[in-house]
Design a protein around this motif. Sequence first.
Motif, mmCIF file in Angstrom:
data_model
loop_
_atom_site.group_PDB
_atom_site.id
_atom_site.type_symbol
_atom_site.label_atom_id
_atom_site.label_comp_id
_atom_site.label_asym_id
_atom_site.label_seq_id
_atom_site.Cartn_x
_atom_site.Cartn_y
_atom_site.Cartn_z
ATOM 1 N N LEU C 116 27.865 -50.579 3.045
ATOM 2 C CA LEU C 116 27.254 -49.692 2.054
ATOM 3 C C LEU C 116 25.805 -49.386 2.449
ATOM 4 N N LYS C 117 25.078 -50.431 2.856
ATOM 5 C CA LYS C 117 23.656 -50.269 3.225
ATOM 6 C C LYS C 117 23.466 -49.309 4.395
ATOM 7 N N THR C 118 24.401 -49.300 5.338
ATOM 8 C CA THR C 118 24.183 -48.497 6.546
ATOM 9 C C THR C 118 24.927 -47.166 6.513
ATOM 10 N N ARG C 119 25.906 -46.996 5.624
ATOM 11 C CA ARG C 119 26.701 -45.771 5.666
ATOM 12 C C ARG C 119 26.692 -44.926 4.399
ATOM 13 N N ALA C 120 26.530 -45.546 3.239
ATOM 14 C CA ALA C 120 26.622 -44.749 2.004
ATOM 15 C C ALA C 120 25.367 -43.888 1.851
#
Lengths: 93, 93, 154, 154
Positions: C116-120
């Motif tokens: 989530l931290k790197t893609r959302a």
Amino acid sequence: MQATPTEARTVTLRYFAWVREKAGLSEERVTLPADIVTAADLVAWMQTRGGTFEAAFAKPDAIRLAFDHVYVKRDAHIGAAREIAFFPPVTGG
Amino acid sequence: MQATPTEARTVTLRYFAWVREKAGLSEERVTLPADIVTAADLVAWMQTRGGTFEAAFAKPDAIRLAFDHVYVKRDAHIGAAREIAFFPPVTGG
Amino acid sequence: MSVRIQEADFDISAEIAKLTAGDTGIGAVATFVGKVRGLADGVALSSMTLEHYPGMTETELGQIESEAKDRFKLSGSLIVHRVGTLRPGENIVMVMTCAPHRGDAIGACEFLMDYLKTRAPFWKKQADARGEGQWVDARDTDGDAAKRWQTNKL
Amino acid sequence: MSVRIQEADFDISAEIAKLTAGDTGIGAVATFVGKVRGLADGVALSSMTLEHYPGMTETELGQIESEAKDRFKLSGSLIVHRVGTLRPGENIVMVMTCAPHRGDAIGACEFLMDYLKTRAPFWKKQADARGEGQWVDARDTDGDAAKRWQTNKL
């Protein structure tokens, strides 16, 4: 390190889970013979007490010990411990 | 794989975070010149549009692109994408 | 598996109750909550504003959940991410996973947060005491955390 | 850092609120909840009874928390373990950790659960549909999970 204590001691023995069920009691006050020095000595002595203890201690390797709330191995000296507990491996969580 | 599309396409461009702030708008409909094939072509073209886009695209390496909600690298072909987004690396969570 | 983007806060106990209702195959529930901190690089924050890319956010988070389901034996999962302006101490994000066993629940919860931290597609802008805004930079450690899972692939 | 043994259920949302109140240095809260499963080795359970060793439990859990504090940068932690007779679907245990950053919160939560499973003096007895009781055997996988942390020592 003392090899053998010079006098008998009275301690509280506590039993948990299936050790308690097989022994038929949860705790007792016991005066230990003077020649019982280590946890292993104590387990061996428990096996000689007969009655319900025969079933409770039939598989001694499955039993863990704690002296005054601290896990001990079989070579641990009882020393001045006041409360000794016998129980199976823990299964909480 | 087609080398160059034969006609100009109209797409929606969307801007987020500081790209949006610097560009001064969050989305627009734009007809792309026919010679813009890849994401890299598009970024290079954005830099030539002048006005607020000069500041918004001054550091093009800091900008990520998505075609129709899917991250793309600079060599990706725009193809039939209808919505193209520009934004900095994400910082959610 | 579900994903929600909302301005409102969330209630962990209520979400656990909903996610686990009627499924006694669940032995483990792992939850992560991310909160707004009062200090960022030594500067006191007055607020944090979260922007996202509607549509793409749901697509990305749905994909991340689907990857988690492939890697871990899960009974269910939920991602709730807030947007809008939040104060220090407020909740930002919640990731919840439930599974028969704890290794899967905890592993999937960590996996979901890392990705989530790197893609959302969310972006944070923090405001200091004077209301001066600054976009938060992406952290290398987040990229490193997500990369772990690539060498760990099943 | 605190430890509670109780018969009553717990409320995760309320516990998070208490643990994090007033501390805006907290950016991450990880929570694990263990629940009674309805099936054990294919046998339907009617209930699970938890026994513990009062006094030693608190000592061991306090030590485990103290080790977690040495290994991870934590702002706080809480362990609540229920005892007594529980039905399938009911909560057994809760471990909650809070920290400035998520790696510490999640790592410590996992560490606490792994050690709790192998060291805290609790015993489970399950009863099947006929009320037939059976003590749960310790699982090797729990010992393995705890051993990971020994080679990982900081």
